[in-house]
Design a protein around this motif. Structure first.
Motif, PDB file in Angstrom:
ATOM      1  N   ALA A   1      19.857  95.490  30.554  1.00 39.89           N
ATOM      2  CA  ALA A   1      20.099  94.111  30.993  1.00 39.89           C
ATOM      3  C   ALA A   1      19.546  93.877  32.398  1.00 39.89           C
ATOM      4  O   ALA A   1      19.505  94.782  33.226  1.00 39.89           O
ATOM      5  CB  ALA A   1      21.594  93.807  30.984  1.00 39.89           C
ATOM      6  N   SER A   2      19.132  92.648  32.652  1.00 40.52           N
ATOM      7  CA  SER A   2      18.712  92.244  33.998  1.00 40.52           C
ATOM      8  C   SER A   2      19.951  91.824  34.775  1.00 40.52           C
ATOM      9  O   SER A   2      20.849  91.193  34.225  1.00 40.52           O
ATOM     10  CB  SER A   2      17.736  91.074  33.932  1.00 40.52           C
ATOM     11  OG  SER A   2      16.519  91.500  33.374  1.00 40.52           O
ATOM     12  N   VAL A   3      19.989  92.179  36.060  1.00 36.40           N
ATOM     13  CA  VAL A   3      21.106  91.807  36.924  1.00 36.40           C
ATOM     14  C   VAL A   3      20.571  91.257  38.241  1.00 36.40           C
ATOM     15  O   VAL A   3      19.461  91.586  38.652  1.00 36.40           O
ATOM     16  CB  VAL A   3      22.041  93.017  37.209  1.00 36.40           C
ATOM     17  CG1 VAL A   3      22.789  93.435  35.963  1.00 36.40           C
ATOM     18  CG2 VAL A   3      21.285  94.179  37.800  1.00 36.40           C
ATOM     19  N   GLU A   4      21.384  90.412  38.851  1.00 37.37           N
ATOM     20  CA  GLU A   4      21.080  89.903  40.191  1.00 37.37           C
ATOM     21  C   GLU A   4      21.955  90.649  41.185  1.00 37.37           C
ATOM     22  O   GLU A   4      23.002  91.176  40.822  1.00 37.37           O
ATOM     23  CB  GLU A   4      21.365  88.390  40.266  1.00 37.37           C
ATOM     24  CG  GLU A   4      20.442  87.543  39.413  1.00 37.37           C
ATOM     25  CD  GLU A   4      18.987  87.651  39.815  1.00 37.37           C
ATOM     26  OE1 GLU A   4      18.702  87.688  41.030  1.00 37.37           O
ATOM     27  OE2 GLU A   4      18.132  87.724  38.913  1.00 37.37           O
TER      28      GLU A   4
ATOM     29  N   VAL B   1      19.413  97.327  34.465  1.00 30.38           N
ATOM     30  CA  VAL B   1      20.338  98.436  34.240  1.00 30.38           C
ATOM     31  C   VAL B   1      19.559  99.508  33.477  1.00 30.38           C
ATOM     32  O   VAL B   1      19.296  99.379  32.289  1.00 30.38           O
ATOM     33  CB  VAL B   1      21.582  97.987  33.437  1.00 30.38           C
ATOM     34  CG1 VAL B   1      22.518  99.160  33.213  1.00 30.38           C
ATOM     35  CG2 VAL B   1      22.289  96.837  34.144  1.00 30.38           C
ATOM     36  N   ASP B   2      19.166 100.546  34.211  1.00 22.12           N
ATOM     37  CA  ASP B   2      18.333 101.601  33.632  1.00 22.12           C
ATOM     38  C   ASP B   2      19.167 102.615  32.859  1.00 22.12           C
ATOM     39  O   ASP B   2      18.751 103.117  31.833  1.00 22.12           O
ATOM     40  CB  ASP B   2      17.558 102.296  34.753  1.00 22.12           C
ATOM     41  CG  ASP B   2      16.553 103.299  34.232  1.00 22.12           C
ATOM     42  OD1 ASP B   2      15.733 102.914  33.375  1.00 22.12           O
ATOM     43  OD2 ASP B   2      16.588 104.461  34.686  1.00 22.12           O
ATOM     44  N   LYS B   3      20.361 102.916  33.390  1.00 24.36           N
ATOM     45  CA  LYS B   3      21.250 103.886  32.752  1.00 24.36           C
ATOM     46  C   LYS B   3      22.663 103.347  32.852  1.00 24.36           C
ATOM     47  O   LYS B   3      23.057 102.820  33.892  1.00 24.36           O
ATOM     48  CB  LYS B   3      21.137 105.236  33.458  1.00 24.36           C
ATOM     49  CG  LYS B   3      21.980 106.317  32.850  1.00 24.36           C
ATOM     50  CD  LYS B   3      21.727 107.653  33.541  1.00 24.36           C
ATOM     51  CE  LYS B   3      22.533 108.739  32.835  1.00 24.36           C
ATOM     52  NZ  LYS B   3      22.293 110.051  33.428  1.00 24.36           N
ATOM     53  N   LEU B   4      23.442 103.472  31.777  1.00 22.17           N
ATOM     54  CA  LEU B   4      24.829 103.004  31.776  1.00 22.17           C
ATOM     55  C   LEU B   4      25.671 103.971  30.955  1.00 22.17           C
ATOM     56  O   LEU B   4      25.512 104.057  29.740  1.00 22.17           O
ATOM     57  CB  LEU B   4      24.923 101.593  31.200  1.00 22.17           C
ATOM     58  CG  LEU B   4      26.312 100.969  31.183  1.00 22.17           C
ATOM     59  CD1 LEU B   4      26.796 100.694  32.607  1.00 22.17           C
ATOM     60  CD2 LEU B   4      26.305  99.667  30.387  1.00 22.17           C
ATOM     61  N   THR B   5      26.542 104.724  31.647  1.00 22.15           N
ATOM     62  CA  THR B   5      27.451 105.623  30.943  1.00 22.15           C
ATOM     63  C   THR B   5      28.887 105.109  30.996  1.00 22.15           C
ATOM     64  O   THR B   5      29.761 105.672  30.350  1.00 22.15           O
ATOM     65  CB  THR B   5      27.393 107.055  31.523  1.00 22.15           C
ATOM     66  OG1 THR B   5      27.776 107.020  32.891  1.00 22.15           O
ATOM     67  CG2 THR B   5      25.989 107.636  31.393  1.00 22.15           C
ATOM     68  N   ALA B   6      29.135 104.071  31.805  1.00 24.18           N
ATOM     69  CA  ALA B   6      30.472 103.471  31.876  1.00 24.18           C
ATOM     70  C   ALA B   6      30.782 102.787  30.547  1.00 24.18           C
ATOM     71  O   ALA B   6      29.981 102.000  30.050  1.00 24.18           O
ATOM     72  CB  ALA B   6      30.536 102.455  33.016  1.00 24.18           C
TER      73      ALA B   6
ATOM     74  N   LEU C   1      28.258 109.765  37.777  1.00 26.77           N
ATOM     75  CA  LEU C   1      27.265 108.686  37.724  1.00 26.77           C
ATOM     76  C   LEU C   1      27.610 107.776  36.545  1.00 26.77           C
ATOM     77  O   LEU C   1      27.678 108.213  35.408  1.00 26.77           O
ATOM     78  CB  LEU C   1      25.854 109.252  37.553  1.00 26.77           C
ATOM     79  CG  LEU C   1      24.727 108.226  37.452  1.00 26.77           C
ATOM     80  CD1 LEU C   1      24.623 107.393  38.730  1.00 26.77           C
ATOM     81  CD2 LEU C   1      23.403 108.925  37.175  1.00 26.77           C
ATOM     82  N   LEU C   2      27.857 106.487  36.831  1.00 25.81           N
ATOM     83  CA  LEU C   2      28.285 105.547  35.799  1.00 25.81           C
ATOM     84  C   LEU C   2      27.225 104.519  35.454  1.00 25.81           C
ATOM     85  O   LEU C   2      27.233 103.954  34.371  1.00 25.81           O
ATOM     86  CB  LEU C   2      29.578 104.858  36.246  1.00 25.81           C
ATOM     87  CG  LEU C   2      30.735 105.826  36.503  1.00 25.81           C
ATOM     88  CD1 LEU C   2      31.903 105.106  37.151  1.00 25.81           C
ATOM     89  CD2 LEU C   2      31.153 106.505  35.212  1.00 25.81           C
ATOM     90  N   ALA C   3      26.314 104.254  36.378  1.00 29.89           N
ATOM     91  CA  ALA C   3      25.227 103.304  36.111  1.00 29.89           C
ATOM     92  C   ALA C   3      24.124 103.518  37.132  1.00 29.89           C
ATOM     93  O   ALA C   3      24.385 103.945  38.262  1.00 29.89           O
ATOM     94  CB  ALA C   3      25.725 101.867  36.158  1.00 29.89           C
ATOM     95  N   THR C   4      22.919 103.194  36.716  1.00 34.65           N
ATOM     96  CA  THR C   4      21.774 103.197  37.633  1.00 34.65           C
ATOM     97  C   THR C   4      21.046 101.879  37.482  1.00 34.65           C
ATOM     98  O   THR C   4      20.706 101.469  36.363  1.00 34.65           O
ATOM     99  CB  THR C   4      20.800 104.355  37.320  1.00 34.65           C
ATOM    100  OG1 THR C   4      21.520 105.590  37.369  1.00 34.65           O
ATOM    101  CG2 THR C   4      19.663 104.390  38.317  1.00 34.65           C
TER     102      THR C   4
END
Length: 148
Positions: free
Chosen positions: A93-96, A121-126, A137-140
Motif C-alpha cells: 500500500a501507498s502511505v503518506e 509499505v514494503d514489508k508488513l509482519t504486524a 520488525l513489524l513494518a518497513t
C-alpha cells in the motif's frame, strides 16, 4: 532541549503561548487555538502522551539511539513486548507521512505507529491479535523518491 518523539529526534523548547497545567486526572493544554486535555503516563524511561487523538512517546535523546535511525530508515519496530490491536494498511500500500500503519498495546497503553515519510509499505509482519517482542520488525516503509 533535544528529545526523541516517536523515535525521531526533535528540538523541544518552551512556548510562551502554551500553558500546561494539571486538572483532575489529566493535563489541560491551553493554546491560542483553545484548550484540550491530555493524558501522560510514564513507562520506564519514556513518557507516553495522548493528545488530540495521537500518542507521542517522548524519551531522552541519546547518541546512536536505534529508534531514531530506524525512523529515518522506514523500519517500524516494537519498542517493548505487546499486542497488535489494529492494522490500517496492507503490504504494497501507498502511505503518506503520518498515516497510521498499526497500533501496539503494551502495559494498558495503545501506541499508534505512523509512516515516517510518504512511500510504500514494503514489508508488513504486524497482524491484528499478534503478540510481538521487544525490537521486533513489524513494518518497513520505503520512500517514494529514494535518495540517489
Amino acid at each position: 532541549m533535544k528529545k526523541l518523539v516517536n523515535g525521531e529526534e526533535v528540538e523541544l523548547s518552551p512556548s510562551t503561548d502554551t500553558e500546561v497545567y494539571p486538572w483532575k486526572d489529566r493535563l489541560m493544554v491551553r493554546t491560542p487555538d483553545g484548550a484540550n486535555s491530555a493524558v501522560a503516563v510514564k513507562i520506564g524511561d519514556a513518557l507516553h502522551v495522548s493528545y488530540k487523538g495521537h500518542v507521542y512517546v517522548v524519551e531522552k535523546s541519546r547518541a546512536g539511539k536505534a529508534g531514531a535511525a530506524a525512523s529515518s530508515s522506514g523500519e517500524l519496530r516494537a519498542p517493548m513486548p505487546g499486542l497488535i490491536v489494529e492494522v490500517f494498511v496492507k503490504q504494497g500500500a501507498s502511505v503518506e507521512s503520518g498515516d497510521k500503519v498499526f497500533v501496539l498495546e503494551a502495559m494498558k497503553t495503545q501506541q499508534a505507529f505512523t509512516a515516517p515519510f510518504a512511500g510504500k509499505v514494503d514489508k508488513l509482519t504486524a497482524e491484528k491479535g499478534k503478540q510481538v517482542s521487544d525490537g521486533e520488525l513489524l513494518a518497513t516503509i520505503v520512500p517514494n523518491n529514494p535518495p540517489a
